[in-house]
Design an enzyme around this catalytic site. Structure first.
Site, PDB file in Angstrom:
ATOM      1  N   HIS A 130       0.563  -1.067  -0.030  1.00 55.90           N
ATOM      2  CA  HIS A 130       0.414  -0.008  -0.153  1.00 55.90           C
ATOM      3  C   HIS A 130       1.072   1.149  -0.295  1.00 55.90           C
ATOM      4  CE1 HIS A 130      -3.655  -2.740   1.556  1.00 55.90           C
ATOM      5  NE2 HIS A 130      -2.904  -3.134   2.113  1.00 55.90           N
ATOM      6  N   TYR A 183      -2.144  -1.149   9.450  1.00 52.01           N
ATOM      7  CA  TYR A 183      -0.558  -2.050   8.476  1.00 52.01           C
ATOM      8  C   TYR A 183      -0.001  -2.974   9.576  1.00 52.01           C
ATOM      9  CZ  TYR A 183      -2.458   1.017   5.116  1.00 52.01           C
ATOM     10  OH  TYR A 183      -3.208   2.232   3.999  1.00 52.01           O
ATOM     11  N   HIS A 212      -2.193  -3.159  -3.736  1.00 53.22           N
ATOM     12  CA  HIS A 212      -3.715  -3.098  -3.353  1.00 53.22           C
ATOM     13  C   HIS A 212      -4.643  -2.670  -3.633  1.00 53.22           C
ATOM     14  CE1 HIS A 212      -6.864  -0.380  -0.427  1.00 53.22           C
ATOM     15  NE2 HIS A 212      -7.546  -1.600  -0.418  1.00 53.22           N
ATOM     16  N   LYS A 247      -8.680   1.240  -7.110  1.00 51.97           N
ATOM     17  CA  LYS A 247      -7.530   1.948  -6.266  1.00 51.97           C
ATOM     18  C   LYS A 247      -6.614   2.222  -7.115  1.00 51.97           C
ATOM     19  CE  LYS A 247      -9.635   1.569  -1.760  1.00 51.97           C
ATOM     20  NZ  LYS A 247      -9.670   2.471  -0.565  1.00 51.97           N
ATOM     21  N   CYS A 269      -3.913   2.785  -5.330  1.00 51.57           N
ATOM     22  CA  CYS A 269      -3.055   2.363  -4.368  1.00 51.57           C
ATOM     23  C   CYS A 269      -1.773   0.835  -4.617  1.00 51.57           C
ATOM     24  CB  CYS A 269      -3.487   2.266  -3.672  1.00 51.57           C
ATOM     25  SG  CYS A 269      -2.486   1.456  -1.542  1.00 51.57           S
TER      26      CYS A 269
END
Length: 138
Positions: free
Chosen positions: A12, A42, A118, A124, A126
């Protein structure tokens, strides 16, 4: 004995502007105070200065990727956006090196795990680069 069956390591970004120093403690505060979570989502964070900080204990499921938390380790680097907030791979050379070493160490610990971004599981950008391709050989 490992508590969880880890088959994914998911990379991420903090989605913060390039060059902005965001600490692990600040990310933890976002997750606990602003989102109401028990802990940082995380397991590992690579900070702007390339230091690697432990987040949530690896034996506990993370809170970083919907539908994938129970069998994954979540790794985040600080950055991932340009100054306008658009996705950008902002990793410094030192961050890249620290992230690759961390991922290599995690692969040693969890040899059956594959590395993903991710974005492979969510709509996304990310982590603002193709982690699956970049770390295919780890």
């Amino acid at each position: 004995d490992k508590m969880r069956n880890i088959d994914k390591i998911i990379v991420h970004c903090s989605a913060t502007p390039e060059g902005r120093d965001v600490s692990t403690e600040e990310i933890k505060r976002w997750h606990t105070e602003e989102r109401g979570w028990d802990d940082i989502g995380y397991h590992w964070i690579v900070e702007l200065d390339s230091s690697v900080k432990e987040g949530r204990n690896e034996e506990i499921s993370g809170a970083h990727c919907r539908g994938q938390n129970s069998n994954s380790i979540g790794v985040c680097y600080v950055g991932g956006s340009d100054t306008e907030g658009k996705p950008k791979d902002t990793r410094t050379p030192d961050q890249k090196e620290a992230l690759a070493k961390l991922l290599s160490d995690l692969k040693d610990k969890y040899p059956d795990a594959n590395i993903y971004g991710h974005r492979d599981f969510a709509n996304k950008a990310c982590p603002s680069f193709d982690a699956t391709a970049e770390y295919i050989d780890l």
